[in-house]
Design a protein around this motif. Sequence first.
Motif, PDB file in Angstrom:
ATOM      1  N   HIS A 126      -8.791   7.423  -2.006  1.00 34.28           N
ATOM      2  CA  HIS A 126      -8.334   8.122  -3.210  1.00 34.28           C
ATOM      3  C   HIS A 126      -7.004   8.850  -3.010  1.00 34.28           C
ATOM      4  CE1 HIS A 126     -12.171   7.409  -5.195  1.00 34.28           C
ATOM      5  NE2 HIS A 126     -12.762   7.789  -4.076  1.00 34.28           N
ATOM      6  N   VAL A 127      -6.566   8.971  -1.756  1.00 29.84           N
ATOM      7  CA  VAL A 127      -5.344   9.718  -1.445  1.00 29.84           C
ATOM      8  C   VAL A 127      -4.141   9.047  -2.103  1.00 29.84           C
ATOM      9  CG1 VAL A 127      -3.775  10.386   0.408  1.00 29.84           C
ATOM     10  CG2 VAL A 127      -6.242  10.675   0.702  1.00 29.84           C
ATOM     11  N   GLY A 128      -3.382   9.847  -2.831  1.00 30.69           N
ATOM     12  CA  GLY A 128      -2.177   9.360  -3.496  1.00 30.69           C
ATOM     13  C   GLY A 128      -2.404   8.856  -4.903  1.00 30.69           C
ATOM     14  N   ILE A 150       1.164   9.926  -7.689  1.00 31.40           N
ATOM     15  CA  ILE A 150       2.336  10.059  -6.845  1.00 31.40           C
ATOM     16  C   ILE A 150       2.507   8.786  -6.036  1.00 31.40           C
ATOM     17  CG2 ILE A 150       2.153  12.563  -6.674  1.00 31.40           C
ATOM     18  CD1 ILE A 150       0.841  12.113  -3.958  1.00 31.40           C
ATOM     19  N   GLN A 151       3.604   8.671  -5.371  1.00 32.79           N
ATOM     20  CA  GLN A 151       3.843   7.495  -4.552  1.00 32.79           C
ATOM     21  C   GLN A 151       2.824   7.465  -3.417  1.00 32.79           C
ATOM     22  OE1 GLN A 151       7.771   7.281  -3.005  1.00 32.79           O
ATOM     23  NE2 GLN A 151       7.463   5.282  -2.057  1.00 32.79           N
ATOM     24  N   ARG A 152       2.083   6.366  -3.333  1.00 32.36           N
ATOM     25  CA  ARG A 152       1.018   6.239  -2.346  1.00 32.36           C
ATOM     26  C   ARG A 152       1.512   5.678  -1.027  1.00 32.36           C
ATOM     27  NH1 ARG A 152      -1.097   4.888  -7.227  1.00 32.36           N
ATOM     28  NH2 ARG A 152      -0.415   2.752  -7.022  1.00 32.36           N
ATOM     29  N   THR A 153       2.689   5.078  -1.032  1.00 33.41           N
ATOM     30  CA  THR A 153       3.170   4.412   0.169  1.00 33.41           C
ATOM     31  C   THR A 153       3.113   5.362   1.350  1.00 33.41           C
ATOM     32  OG1 THR A 153       4.663   3.162  -1.235  1.00 33.41           O
ATOM     33  CG2 THR A 153       5.070   3.065   1.139  1.00 33.41           C
ATOM     34  N   ASN A 154       2.369   4.991   2.320  1.00 30.84           N
ATOM     35  CA  ASN A 154       2.214   5.711   3.584  1.00 30.84           C
ATOM     36  C   ASN A 154       1.468   7.042   3.479  1.00 30.84           C
ATOM     37  OD1 ASN A 154       3.540   3.715   5.106  1.00 30.84           O
ATOM     38  ND2 ASN A 154       5.522   4.568   4.550  1.00 30.84           N
ATOM     39  N   PRO A 192     -13.794   1.601   1.122  1.00 27.64           N
ATOM     40  CA  PRO A 192     -14.212   0.372   0.442  1.00 27.64           C
ATOM     41  C   PRO A 192     -13.447  -0.800   1.072  1.00 27.64           C
ATOM     42  CG  PRO A 192     -12.721   1.614  -0.955  1.00 27.64           C
ATOM     43  CD  PRO A 192     -12.972   2.449   0.263  1.00 27.64           C
ATOM     44  N   PHE A 193     -14.154  -1.882   1.339  1.00 27.99           N
ATOM     45  CA  PHE A 193     -13.574  -3.017   2.051  1.00 27.99           C
ATOM     46  C   PHE A 193     -13.917  -4.300   1.317  1.00 27.99           C
ATOM     47  CE2 PHE A 193     -13.820  -6.353   5.287  1.00 27.99           C
ATOM     48  CZ  PHE A 193     -12.612  -6.211   5.924  1.00 27.99           C
ATOM     49  N   GLY A 194     -12.977  -5.193   1.249  1.00 24.05           N
ATOM     50  CA  GLY A 194     -13.187  -6.479   0.583  1.00 24.05           C
ATOM     51  C   GLY A 194     -11.854  -7.050   0.172  1.00 24.05           C
ATOM     52  N   LYS A 195     -11.769  -7.507  -1.054  1.00 18.01           N
ATOM     53  CA  LYS A 195     -10.514  -8.018  -1.572  1.00 18.01           C
ATOM     54  C   LYS A 195      -9.576  -6.842  -1.832  1.00 18.01           C
ATOM     55  CE  LYS A 195      -8.464 -10.772  -5.214  1.00 18.01           C
ATOM     56  NZ  LYS A 195      -8.645 -11.422  -6.506  1.00 18.01           N
ATOM     57  N   ARG A 196      -8.399  -6.894  -1.236  1.00 18.98           N
ATOM     58  CA  ARG A 196      -7.426  -5.809  -1.364  1.00 18.98           C
ATOM     59  C   ARG A 196      -7.062  -5.600  -2.825  1.00 18.98           C
ATOM     60  NH1 ARG A 196      -1.832  -5.626   2.047  1.00 18.98           N
ATOM     61  NH2 ARG A 196      -1.018  -3.694   1.215  1.00 18.98           N
ATOM     62  N   GLY A 197      -7.025  -4.327  -3.234  1.00 17.68           N
ATOM     63  CA  GLY A 197      -6.662  -4.029  -4.601  1.00 17.68           C
ATOM     64  C   GLY A 197      -6.448  -2.558  -4.836  1.00 17.68           C
ATOM     65  N   LYS A 198      -5.700  -2.248  -5.888  1.00 15.31           N
ATOM     66  CA  LYS A 198      -5.492  -0.874  -6.340  1.00 15.31           C
ATOM     67  C   LYS A 198      -6.151  -0.756  -7.695  1.00 15.31           C
ATOM     68  CE  LYS A 198      -1.039  -0.510  -4.064  1.00 15.31           C
ATOM     69  NZ  LYS A 198       0.401  -0.434  -4.280  1.00 15.31           N
ATOM     70  N   ARG A 225      -7.947   2.278 -10.684  1.00 13.83           N
ATOM     71  CA  ARG A 225      -7.590   3.502 -11.393  1.00 13.83           C
ATOM     72  C   ARG A 225      -7.375   4.693 -10.458  1.00 13.83           C
ATOM     73  NH1 ARG A 225     -11.301   6.554 -15.882  1.00 13.83           N
ATOM     74  NH2 ARG A 225      -9.911   8.316 -16.187  1.00 13.83           N
ATOM     75  N   ASN A 226      -8.289   4.876  -9.534  1.00 19.41           N
ATOM     76  CA  ASN A 226      -8.194   6.064  -8.694  1.00 19.41           C
ATOM     77  C   ASN A 226      -8.431   5.780  -7.216  1.00 19.41           C
ATOM     78  OD1 ASN A 226     -10.990   5.585  -8.959  1.00 19.41           O
ATOM     79  ND2 ASN A 226     -11.401   7.711  -8.472  1.00 19.41           N
ATOM     80  N   LEU A 227      -8.324   4.510  -6.799  1.00 21.42           N
ATOM     81  CA  LEU A 227      -8.549   4.217  -5.384  1.00 21.42           C
ATOM     82  C   LEU A 227      -7.929   2.891  -4.983  1.00 21.42           C
ATOM     83  CD1 LEU A 227     -11.000   1.886  -4.830  1.00 21.42           C
ATOM     84  CD2 LEU A 227     -12.307   3.688  -5.911  1.00 21.42           C
ATOM     85  N   ARG A 228      -7.865   2.720  -3.685  1.00 25.12           N
ATOM     86  CA  ARG A 228      -7.400   1.479  -3.083  1.00 25.12           C
ATOM     87  C   ARG A 228      -8.566   0.883  -2.303  1.00 25.12           C
ATOM     88  NH1 ARG A 228      -2.293   0.267  -1.121  1.00 25.12           N
ATOM     89  NH2 ARG A 228      -1.739   2.441  -1.320  1.00 25.12           N
ATOM     90  N   GLN A 229      -8.783  -0.424  -2.483  1.00 25.34           N
ATOM     91  CA  GLN A 229      -9.761  -1.123  -1.655  1.00 25.34           C
ATOM     92  C   GLN A 229      -8.993  -1.819  -0.537  1.00 25.34           C
ATOM     93  OE1 GLN A 229     -13.428  -2.843  -3.090  1.00 25.34           O
ATOM     94  NE2 GLN A 229     -12.684  -4.838  -2.423  1.00 25.34           N
TER      95      GLN A 229
END
Length: 184
Positions: A89-91, A108-112, A136-142, A144-148
């Motif tokens: 959820h960070v960023g 905000i910018q999530r990069t790094n 969360p692990f699986g198919k990479r994706g962004k 609404r409020n998280l990155r997998q």
Amino acid sequence: FDERIVEIPWIMNELKNKSGKLLDAGSTLNFKYLLQKLIKNFEVNIVTLYPEKKNYEYLGINYIYSDFLNLKYKKNTFDIITCISTLEHVGFDNSFYKYNKNIKSKEIQRTNKQMKVLFKLYDFLKPGGNLLITLPFGKRGKYRNLRQFDKDKLKKLLVKLKARKIEKKFFLYKNKIWKKVSEQ
């Protein structure tokens, strides 16, 4: 998805024979029944972005409400750090959680930023300490409020971290049951 089904039993099992100074980055362990168990072996510190609806300071729990990048702990402070269903959820804009209506969060910018938080947490860890993370692990994706995270993104995180020992476990939720699976 409810982290209490698989992640909390896993983390409590990991913590059962350990002691020392514990940092819960993300406040996933902020349940009275868990904290009552943990305070027997740990000095518990909880860091989360928004003030908690239920606060257990009377149990000796230390709370800090802050963005992880603004934390001011000294290097080598904690024996164990948990970061359960939080790093993804960070960023991202997490204002829809509505913990505090006075705090306006914008994307905000999530990069790094996730990597910077991970390095910061790692710096707070004592030599030989444990950093316990779930993602969360699986198919990479962004979303609404998280990155997998996928295999490549997870590998990049772990390679950059340069941890002495890395242990990975994977679980799959299917047919209303959590099952331990291989990374593939």
